[in-house]
Design an enzyme around this catalytic site. Structure first.
Site, PDB file in Angstrom:
ATOM      1  N   GLY A  49       0.801  -1.212  -0.028  1.00  0.00           N
ATOM      2  CA  GLY A  49      -0.088   0.079  -0.012  1.00  0.00           C
ATOM      3  C   GLY A  49       0.838   1.369   0.052  1.00  0.00           C
ATOM      4  O   GLY A  49       2.044   1.196   0.389  1.00  0.00           O
ATOM      5  N   GLN A  54       3.312  10.039   0.914  1.00  0.00           N
ATOM      6  CA  GLN A  54       4.381   9.472   0.999  1.00  0.00           C
ATOM      7  C   GLN A  54       5.283   9.625  -0.332  1.00  0.00           C
ATOM      8  O   GLN A  54       6.364   9.271  -0.234  1.00  0.00           O
ATOM      9  CB  GLN A  54       4.456   7.570   1.224  1.00  0.00           C
ATOM     10  CG  GLN A  54       3.778   7.345   2.424  1.00  0.00           C
ATOM     11  CD  GLN A  54       3.507   5.896   2.808  1.00  0.00           C
ATOM     12  OE1 GLN A  54       2.499   5.400   2.161  1.00  0.00           O
ATOM     13  NE2 GLN A  54       4.505   5.059   3.145  1.00  0.00           N
ATOM     14  N   CYS A 103       6.650  -0.050   7.285  1.00  0.00           N
ATOM     15  CA  CYS A 103       6.042   1.151   6.679  1.00  0.00           C
ATOM     16  C   CYS A 103       7.293   1.766   5.331  1.00  0.00           C
ATOM     17  O   CYS A 103       8.309   1.906   6.060  1.00  0.00           O
ATOM     18  CB  CYS A 103       5.793   2.507   7.324  1.00  0.00           C
ATOM     19  SG  CYS A 103       5.309   3.777   6.517  1.00  0.00           S
ATOM     20  N   LEU A 104       6.985   1.968   4.401  1.00  0.00           N
ATOM     21  CA  LEU A 104       8.032   2.445   3.353  1.00  0.00           C
ATOM     22  C   LEU A 104       8.566   3.691   3.958  1.00  0.00           C
ATOM     23  O   LEU A 104       9.536   4.066   3.587  1.00  0.00           O
ATOM     24  CB  LEU A 104       7.334   2.546   2.127  1.00  0.00           C
ATOM     25  CG  LEU A 104       6.743   1.311   1.320  1.00  0.00           C
ATOM     26  CD1 LEU A 104       6.316   1.715   0.127  1.00  0.00           C
ATOM     27  CD2 LEU A 104       7.792   0.275   1.195  1.00  0.00           C
ATOM     28  N   HIS A 145      -3.680   1.455   8.397  1.00  0.00           N
ATOM     29  CA  HIS A 145      -2.402   1.937   8.288  1.00  0.00           C
ATOM     30  C   HIS A 145      -2.352   2.820   7.236  1.00  0.00           C
ATOM     31  O   HIS A 145      -1.685   4.164   7.220  1.00  0.00           O
ATOM     32  CB  HIS A 145      -1.520   0.780   7.769  1.00  0.00           C
ATOM     33  CG  HIS A 145       0.020   1.129   7.856  1.00  0.00           C
ATOM     34  ND1 HIS A 145       1.038   0.756   8.614  1.00  0.00           N
ATOM     35  CD2 HIS A 145       0.527   1.737   6.709  1.00  0.00           C
ATOM     36  CE1 HIS A 145       2.245   1.177   8.104  1.00  0.00           C
ATOM     37  NE2 HIS A 145       1.831   1.976   7.078  1.00  0.00           N
ATOM     38  N   GLU A 146      -2.778   2.687   5.981  1.00  0.00           N
ATOM     39  CA  GLU A 146      -2.446   3.319   4.996  1.00  0.00           C
ATOM     40  C   GLU A 146      -3.547   4.715   5.208  1.00  0.00           C
ATOM     41  O   GLU A 146      -3.145   5.611   4.692  1.00  0.00           O
ATOM     42  CB  GLU A 146      -3.018   2.691   3.554  1.00  0.00           C
ATOM     43  CG  GLU A 146      -2.284   1.555   3.022  1.00  0.00           C
ATOM     44  CD  GLU A 146      -0.624   1.860   3.062  1.00  0.00           C
ATOM     45  OE1 GLU A 146      -0.232   2.964   2.655  1.00  0.00           O
ATOM     46  OE2 GLU A 146       0.146   0.784   3.319  1.00  0.00           O
ATOM     47  N   HIS A 149      -2.219   7.396   7.335  1.00  0.00           N
ATOM     48  CA  HIS A 149      -1.185   8.730   6.418  1.00  0.00           C
ATOM     49  C   HIS A 149      -1.746   9.900   6.025  1.00  0.00           C
ATOM     50  O   HIS A 149      -1.304  10.844   5.922  1.00  0.00           O
ATOM     51  CB  HIS A 149      -0.367   7.667   5.234  1.00  0.00           C
ATOM     52  CG  HIS A 149       0.613   6.780   5.321  1.00  0.00           C
ATOM     53  ND1 HIS A 149       1.783   7.318   5.926  1.00  0.00           N
ATOM     54  CD2 HIS A 149       0.908   5.714   5.266  1.00  0.00           C
ATOM     55  CE1 HIS A 149       2.600   6.266   6.291  1.00  0.00           C
ATOM     56  NE2 HIS A 149       1.936   5.289   5.820  1.00  0.00           N
TER      57      HIS A 149
HETATM   58 ZN    ZN Z   1       2.883   3.211   5.785  1.00  0.00          ZN
END
Ligand code: ZN
Length: 186
Positions: A49, A54, A103-104, A145-146, A149
């Site tokens: 995701g 991000q 997380c990225l 989670h997504e 953001h």
């Molecule tokens: Zn993340």
């Protein structure tokens, strides 16, 4: 389409509340390009995701895809690529579940996060049409989670016990095979 650099923790854009898109914006070429770039970036980074902040765009867009043949997430059900615009989450079952998340935007770390086990997401699709989806288990955690953001929230904010934060190496070494805890890399 292009792979975009992923912002990392410390960048103020990740902490902003992203703004909603208008119907006209959703239908315009700029948003199509943004979504295409997000998908390409997610694939390049091997994430499941990614949210627009991000990649540096503080707008309410997130992409989620759990590959059908994912070796990396063998215990999860596949989820076809979907784009969520202006999403709103409603908790359907507040019973908590805990997954180790990554997380990225928080490189090289994992942390144990408790979240409600079932949610509904109401959103607009890329045709600016309303849609909704119910998710439980692992997918419910991915959605939360997504979409966090888009509110400027990172999973690390939700780690209840900071002793349950680990580097990826130490996560694999000390925590991965602990019974009773579930795992969601990236
Ligand atoms: Zn993340």
């Amino acid at each position: 389409m292009a792979v975009r650099p992923v912002l990392t923790i410390g960048n103020p854009v990740l902490r902003q509340v992203a703004r909603e898109l208008t119907r006209e914006e959703i239908l315009c070429a700029d948003v199509k390009t943004l979504v295409a770039d997000m998908i390409e970036t997610m694939h390049h980074e091997e994430g499941i995701g990614i949210a627009a902040p991000q990649v540096g765009e503080s707008v309410q867009v997130a992409v989620i895809e759990v590959a059908v043949d994912s070796e990396r997430y063998p215990d999860t059900n596949p989820f076809e690529l979907a784009v969520f615009v202006n999403p709103r989450i409603t908790v359907l079952d507040a019973t908590e579940q805990a997954y180790w998340e990554g997380c990225l935007s928080v490189p090289d770390l994992r942390g144990l996060v408790h979240r409600p086990r079932m949610v509904r997401v109401d959103y607009l699709n890329l045709d600016a049409e309303p849609a909704s989806i119910v998710a439980d288990g692992f997918l419910a955690t991915v959605f939360q989670h997504e979409l966090d953001h888009l509110d400027g929230v990172l999973y690390i904010d939700r780690v209840r016990d900071t002793r349950k934060i680990a580097t990826v190496d130490d996560y694999v070494r000390f925590w991965l095979n602990k019974p009773g805890e579930q795992h969601m890399p990236d």
